[in-house]
Motif scaffolding. Structure first.
Motif, PDB file in Angstrom:
ATOM      1  N   ASN A  50     122.065  51.185   3.227  1.00 59.99           N
ATOM      2  CA  ASN A  50     122.061  51.972   4.467  1.00 59.99           C
ATOM      3  C   ASN A  50     121.155  53.193   4.426  1.00 59.99           C
ATOM      4  O   ASN A  50     121.110  53.949   5.398  1.00 59.99           O
ATOM      5  N   ILE A  51     120.459  53.394   3.333  1.00 58.43           N
ATOM      6  CA  ILE A  51     119.612  54.575   3.272  1.00 58.43           C
ATOM      7  C   ILE A  51     118.422  54.425   4.198  1.00 58.43           C
ATOM      8  O   ILE A  51     117.976  53.321   4.500  1.00 58.43           O
ATOM      9  N   GLY A  52     117.912  55.564   4.639  1.00 59.68           N
ATOM     10  CA  GLY A  52     116.721  55.595   5.473  1.00 59.68           C
ATOM     11  C   GLY A  52     115.615  56.343   4.756  1.00 59.68           C
ATOM     12  O   GLY A  52     115.745  56.692   3.570  1.00 59.68           O
ATOM     13  N   PRO A  53     114.539  56.631   5.441  1.00 60.26           N
ATOM     14  CA  PRO A  53     113.398  57.319   4.816  1.00 60.26           C
ATOM     15  C   PRO A  53     113.719  58.730   4.332  1.00 60.26           C
ATOM     16  O   PRO A  53     113.009  59.266   3.487  1.00 60.26           O
ATOM     17  N   SER A  54     114.778  59.332   4.860  1.00 60.08           N
ATOM     18  CA  SER A  54     115.117  60.700   4.456  1.00 60.08           C
ATOM     19  C   SER A  54     115.456  60.804   2.977  1.00 60.08           C
ATOM     20  O   SER A  54     115.246  61.845   2.349  1.00 60.08           O
ATOM     21  N   THR A  55     115.970  59.725   2.397  1.00 64.28           N
ATOM     22  CA  THR A  55     116.383  59.770   0.992  1.00 64.28           C
ATOM     23  C   THR A  55     115.185  59.963   0.075  1.00 64.28           C
ATOM     24  O   THR A  55     115.197  60.833  -0.811  1.00 64.28           O
ATOM     25  N   ALA A  56     114.149  59.167   0.266  1.00 62.92           N
ATOM     26  CA  ALA A  56     112.955  59.304  -0.570  1.00 62.92           C
ATOM     27  C   ALA A  56     112.325  60.680  -0.402  1.00 62.92           C
ATOM     28  O   ALA A  56     111.827  61.276  -1.373  1.00 62.92           O
ATOM     29  N   ILE A  57     112.354  61.207   0.821  1.00 63.37           N
ATOM     30  CA  ILE A  57     111.796  62.535   1.078  1.00 63.37           C
ATOM     31  C   ILE A  57     112.595  63.606   0.343  1.00 63.37           C
ATOM     32  O   ILE A  57     112.025  64.496  -0.300  1.00 63.37           O
ATOM     33  N   ALA A  58     113.935  63.520   0.417  1.00 64.69           N
ATOM     34  CA  ALA A  58     114.779  64.496  -0.272  1.00 64.69           C
ATOM     35  C   ALA A  58     114.593  64.423  -1.779  1.00 64.69           C
ATOM     36  O   ALA A  58     114.589  65.455  -2.475  1.00 64.69           O
ATOM     37  N   LEU A  59     114.446  63.224  -2.314  1.00 63.32           N
ATOM     38  CA  LEU A  59     114.217  63.064  -3.757  1.00 63.32           C
ATOM     39  C   LEU A  59     112.895  63.710  -4.164  1.00 63.32           C
ATOM     40  O   LEU A  59     112.815  64.386  -5.204  1.00 63.32           O
ATOM     41  N   GLU A  60     111.868  63.524  -3.362  1.00 68.41           N
ATOM     42  CA  GLU A  60     110.566  64.123  -3.666  1.00 68.41           C
ATOM     43  C   GLU A  60     110.652  65.641  -3.642  1.00 68.41           C
ATOM     44  O   GLU A  60     110.138  66.325  -4.550  1.00 68.41           O
ATOM     45  N   HIS A  61     111.310  66.184  -2.629  1.00 69.40           N
ATOM     46  CA  HIS A  61     111.480  67.644  -2.559  1.00 69.40           C
ATOM     47  C   HIS A  61     112.280  68.147  -3.765  1.00 69.40           C
ATOM     48  O   HIS A  61     111.966  69.197  -4.337  1.00 69.40           O
ATOM     49  N   THR A  62     113.305  67.420  -4.122  1.00 72.26           N
ATOM     50  CA  THR A  62     114.162  67.849  -5.232  1.00 72.26           C
ATOM     51  C   THR A  62     113.405  67.844  -6.545  1.00 72.26           C
ATOM     52  O   THR A  62     113.546  68.760  -7.369  1.00 72.26           O
ATOM     53  N   ASN A  63     112.603  66.822  -6.780  1.00 71.03           N
ATOM     54  CA  ASN A  63     111.851  66.780  -8.031  1.00 71.03           C
ATOM     55  C   ASN A  63     110.903  67.976  -8.139  1.00 71.03           C
ATOM     56  O   ASN A  63     110.769  68.581  -9.222  1.00 71.03           O
ATOM     57  N   GLU A  64     110.280  68.337  -7.020  1.00 69.13           N
ATOM     58  CA  GLU A  64     109.414  69.524  -7.022  1.00 69.13           C
ATOM     59  C   GLU A  64     110.218  70.770  -7.370  1.00 69.13           C
ATOM     60  O   GLU A  64     109.771  71.614  -8.163  1.00 69.13           O
ATOM     61  N   LEU A  65     111.407  70.881  -6.806  1.00 69.73           N
ATOM     62  CA  LEU A  65     112.264  72.039  -7.088  1.00 69.73           C
ATOM     63  C   LEU A  65     112.678  72.066  -8.552  1.00 69.73           C
ATOM     64  O   LEU A  65     112.701  73.133  -9.185  1.00 69.73           O
TER      65      LEU A  65
END
Length: 230
Positions: A50-65
């Motif tokens: 059920n995941i959407g594109p927001s998950t990959a985006i959040a993961l990318e932001h988190t890795n940067e953080l």
């Protein structure tokens, strides 16, 4: 028959309203010794149907953080759901179908997402329910590290992130939920939970604001290491 007022609500308007309220709400403010807590960014919750594109985006932001946090000497703590028995789950998850069915010890679904891999020196705390504090070593670890602020990332915003935030607030930690690094495939629940956490328990902040903080902290610690006074 009375009109069903719930059906007449414009939810787009309501979401816009709570975003405005969240932005205007008084901030509690950051602490001086933060740690980043990564909630349930494991395969069971980042690769499900059920995941959407927001998950990959959040993961990318988190890795940067996380890269910035480690560079600044800020501890990184992963919370992962690991169950020795599926009977360890709370009643509702045993009665209803739940992604926690994939969280048995040894199941590849429990692995931390490869998008936000743990690094040497990071901490991993196992849990069995939504809150990272319930019958875990998280509180003791935070005290051992001298932490006064938890920087929250992870999934889901309305579930495990919020539950951990509530318990952190009860323990008087300062709380900074990084908006871009929090994900919820239940879009409306995520929006409402961000407002709820800002209103009652801590602060919702931007990734850019937190990156600036980590950069300043990195500079400060480098100067301290060199014996330079500001």
């Amino acid at each position: 028959m009375k009109e069903n007022t719930r059906m007449s609500i414009d939810w787009n308007t309501e979401v816009a309203k709570i975003r405005e309220l969240r932005a205007a709400r008084t901030k509690v403010g950051p602490g001086t010794t933060p740690a980043v807590v990564v909630v349930d960014f494991q395969r069971a919750f980042t690769e499900h149907e059920n995941i959407g594109p927001s998950t990959a985006i959040a993961l990318e932001h988190t890795n940067e953080l996380l890269v910035a946090a480690r560079a600044a000497g800020v501890p990184v703590i992963y919370l992962v759901m690991i169950l020795d028995s599926l009977d360890d789950r709370m009643l509702a998850q045993r009665v209803r179908s739940s992604l926690t069915e994939r969280c048995g010890r040894g199941n590849p679904w429990t692995e931390i997402s490869s998008a936000v891999p743990a690094q040497p020196g990071d901490h991993i705390v196992e849990k069995t329910v939504a809150s990272g504090f319930y019958k875990t070593r998280l509180e003791d670890l935070l005290h051992e590290l001298g932490v006064d602020e938890v920087v929250m990332t992870g999934t889901s915003t309305s579930g495990c992130v919020r539950a951990t935030v509530v318990d952190a607030a009860y323990r008087n930690f300062r709380i900074s939920v990084v908006e871009e690094c929090s994900d919820d495939f239940r879009t409306l629940s995520g929006e409402v939970s961000l407002w709820d956490m800002q209103d009652r328990f801590g602060d919702v902040v931007s990734k850019s604001w937190m990156l600036d903080r980590f950069a300043a902290l990195q500079t400060e610690r480098a100067l301290d290491g060199a014996g330079v006074s500001l």
